[in-house]
Each structure stands twice: as C-alpha cells, then as structure tokens.
Design an enzyme around this catalytic site. Structure first.
Site, PDB file in Angstrom:
ATOM      1  N   SER A 180       0.932  -1.130   0.138  1.00 15.28           N
ATOM      2  CA  SER A 180      -0.081   0.138   0.120  1.00 15.28           C
ATOM      3  C   SER A 180       0.687   1.149  -0.183  1.00 15.28           C
ATOM      4  O   SER A 180       1.656   1.481  -1.183  1.00 15.28           O
ATOM      5  CB  SER A 180      -1.094   0.260   1.336  1.00 15.28           C
ATOM      6  N   THR A 181       0.639   2.556   0.875  1.00 14.00           N
ATOM      7  CA  THR A 181       1.671   3.528   1.161  1.00 14.00           C
ATOM      8  C   THR A 181       2.880   3.046   1.012  1.00 14.00           C
ATOM      9  O   THR A 181       3.581   2.477   1.608  1.00 14.00           O
ATOM     10  CB  THR A 181       1.473   3.875   2.569  1.00 14.00           C
ATOM     11  N   HIS A 214      -2.353  -1.195  -3.373  1.00 14.79           N
ATOM     12  CA  HIS A 214      -3.925  -0.298  -2.995  1.00 14.79           C
ATOM     13  C   HIS A 214      -4.239   0.942  -4.053  1.00 14.79           C
ATOM     14  O   HIS A 214      -3.281   1.782  -3.701  1.00 14.79           O
ATOM     15  CB  HIS A 214      -4.280   0.348  -1.744  1.00 14.79           C
ATOM     16  N   MET A 248      -0.021   1.181   5.220  1.00 11.64           N
ATOM     17  CA  MET A 248      -0.731   1.357   6.549  1.00 11.64           C
ATOM     18  C   MET A 248      -1.301   0.062   6.733  1.00 11.64           C
ATOM     19  O   MET A 248      -2.129  -0.231   5.604  1.00 11.64           O
ATOM     20  CB  MET A 248      -1.600   2.410   5.751  1.00 11.64           C
ATOM     21  N   ASP A 285      -4.221  -4.840   5.894  1.00  9.27           N
ATOM     22  CA  ASP A 285      -4.683  -5.654   5.382  1.00  9.27           C
ATOM     23  C   ASP A 285      -3.356  -6.973   4.994  1.00  9.27           C
ATOM     24  O   ASP A 285      -2.078  -5.946   4.778  1.00  9.27           O
ATOM     25  CB  ASP A 285      -4.908  -5.175   4.524  1.00  9.27           C
TER      26      ASP A 285
END
Length: 376
Positions: free
Chosen positions: A174-175, A201, A294, A297
């Site tokens: 993600s991030t 994401h 972040m 997940d």
C-alpha cells in the site's frame, strides 16, 4: 504529543481552504502555511519546517512534480502527499511524482455535490495518511495505528509441519508500495517458475498505468489483471482498482477472477482476499510477500498461508515508508522472514522451486531500471 505541522500547496484558493479547514479540525494537526505553487513552497520549506507537505500536481511557475524534485534535491525527507485527479493524465503525473520522491497521494474530490462532501472526502483520505506518514496513532478507519518506534521482531509462530514448495507468488502493498515494487519486481527473472498476483492499494486508472510502467521495467510480463486469464509462470497480474483479485480453479487449471464483493479492511482490492484465495487454489503451496503500507490488510491472509504450509516474507520496519501492514504480519508471528527491501527479491528467488543461480540474480539487478518512470 506535539501537533503535526502541515504545509498545503495548491494553486486553487478553494482547495487550499477546504484542505486547511479539514486539517484544522483535527487537534493533532496544524496548518503552518500555504503556497499557490511549487516554487513558493520550496522557498517556504526552510522557514516553516513542516512535518509534512500536501502538494497539488498541476500548478503555474513550478508544478508539483518539479517541486518534489526540488525538495528532494535539498536532501529534505519531509513526507509529501500528492493531490491527484482520477484521470489518465492525473494517474500518470502521480506516478511520476512518486518516482521523484513523493510518499503517497490522495485523489481530489470529483463529481461531489457540495463543499461538505468535498471536505468529508478529504477528511477520510488525507488525515489518516498524514498521521501514518508522521508516525502518529490513528484511532480507526482504513489505516490502523502504525508502529512509530522500533519494536522487537516477534519470532514466527511454530509450524505444524514443513513448509511446502511454492507454486504461486502473491504480494500485497500500500503506502510506499509503488516505489518498493520497482525495487523488487525488476530483479526477478523472466524465467520465474511461478505466476505472480499482486494487490497494490490503488484506484481505477492508476493500476492500469502502474502495470504498464512496471512492464517496461521488468524482465517479467506485468499486466493489469483481467477476468478469466490463465495463470502462467513469469507473468505478474496486478489487481485493478475497485476489484478484488482472486484465483479461480477448473480442474487443474487456474485463472484470475475479479469481483466487487464488499471491501475488506476498508480496501478493494484487498490483500487478505487474494491471500485467502491463493491458499484455497494452491493448498498452501504459496509464497506471500507483504511490503510497506498503512493498516493491517494481509495479516489474516498471511496467517492462513502459514497455517496451510506456505511461507511469508515481510518488509522490515527500517525500510518501510509505513510499517503498518508488514508490522501487523510480523507482530502476529506470521512472517518467516523479516527483511529490508533490498533483500526481498533475493529471498523470493531463493524460496521458489528452482532457485536462480547467483549470476542470473546479479544480471537482473544490473539490468533493473531505477524508479517508476524508467524503461527497460
């Protein structure tokens, strides 16, 4: 705890006011200044000393991408979140900004009916990312509290039997993921003996452009996943924005499958959905990798991979932009190996059925282009 000092950079007076008003509502955040273009933002950086910068992309005099490059040229590591439009042009520019050194992005409110709706959109997207990138606790929402201070790595939970030889590689991020993936995937050889499925994401449009850019960087073939595509070694399937990516089976054949079931962990696509599906399709012969991001997940899915006999690699805290997802996996005891980003590709190659010789890995490393915007 001191307030997070934010500088808001945008050429639109309306957007600057919306963002400033939203951030000022949060007691943990203070807006220390604004700028209408990148050039003024760069000159104000030393004076204001913000903890984080929000940056528009299209601005006069100096645009957001140029401003990111200028800020990074000063050796400043201040986190930068880009404000992007959900368009082909906006996606391309955002990926360029991430390659230039931006840390993350949010999409501007589009087709919303009121200022209040615009503010709510900014509140939901931007505030958790500001807190995550500055290591502050997050009470709820898509980004669970990241771990700011270094923590001891928990040993993996004991196995009930030996690990199975992987027949598929699944990756979640993600991030910070877009840049991290450009440091891992280009080092994997075209002769990789298993298919690869990946959840990053990202919204629609972004995933297609990201797949195209990675395809130019990698010896592997990288595509945005379609529905019903046969899985083959050496191909990376990236989950499209707003669709969960799973693996469908028909006898011995395995194919990609997409659906729009409800989000999990506030995400669609979700890493847990992919990991769970991989376990069901391959009976535990799964190698899972969780990179920077972040939230949490991937934690449940990683546990399912290990319980079924698979293997899990997590990125370490020191090299993660946000140690949320890999930290959650590690602290749950689901990571067989916790590695710095620079060692992840080598570990993947080592753990797959036919390990590549060292010379092949060295050649792949030499040939890998640096950054999202590179070419093969």
């Amino acid at each position: 705890m001191e307030q997070i000092k934010v500088m808001v950079v945008d050429d639109s007076v309306v957007v600057r006011k919306i963002v400033t008003d939203v951030l000022s509502e949060d007691p943990m955040i203070t807006v220390v200044g604004t700028a209408p273009n990148g050039r003024l933002a760069v000159t104000k950086l030393e004076q204001l000393k913000p903890d984080l910068v929000t940056m528009d992309i299209e601005m006069p005099d100096m645009n957001g991408i140029e401003a990111v490059r200028a800020i990074r040229a000063t050796r400043s590591r201040v986190p930068i979140i880009m404000f992007s439009t959900l368009t082909e042009r906006g996606a391309s520019a955002t990926l360029d900004a991430l390659s230039a050194g931006a840390n993350d992005y949010v999409t501007k409110p589009a087709n919303v009916g009121s200022v209040a709706q615009s503010m709510e959109s900014v509140r939901q997207q931007l505030v958790p990312k500001i807190k995550a990138l500055t290591g502050r606790p997050i009470s709820s929402g898509p980004a669970a509290a990241p771990v700011a201070a270094p923590v001891a790595v928990r040993p993996p939970v004991a196995r009930t039997g030996p690990a199975k030889e992987p027949a598929v590689l699944v990756i979640g991020s993600s991030t910070g993921g877009p840049e991290a993936l450009t440091k891992v995937l280009p080092l994997l050889p075209a002769s990789l003996p298993v298919p690869v499925l990946l959840v990053q994401h990202m919204p629609p449009v972004f995933t297609r452009q990201f797949a195209q850019r990675l395809d130019r960087l990698c010896p592997l073939t990288v595509v945005e996943a379609g529905d019903g595509t046969p899985l083959a070694p050496g191909t990376v399937h990236i989950a499209p924005g707003d669709f969960h990516l799973t693996i469908g089976t028909s006898g011995a054949a395995r194919r990609t499958a997409l659906n729009q079931a409800p989000p999990e962990n506030f995400c669609r696509p979700a890493v847990d959905v992919l990991f769970r599906s991989a376990v069901a399709a391959y009976g535990g012969a799964v190698l899972g990798v969780v990179l920077t991001g972040m939230g949490s997940d991937g934690r449940i899915g990683a546990g399912q991979i290990r319980e079924a006999g698979g293997t899990v690699i997590a990125q370490d805290q020191a090299t993660s932009v946000v140690w949320g997802m890999p930290g959650a996996v590690t602290q749950a005891g689901f990571a067989d190996e916790v590695l710095p980003l620079g060692r992840v590709a080598e570990a993947i190659i080592r753990l797959l059925p036919t390990p590549r010789p060292a010379a092949a890995f060295a050649a792949a490393r030499t040939g890998a282009a640096a950054g999202i915007g590179g070419t093969r």
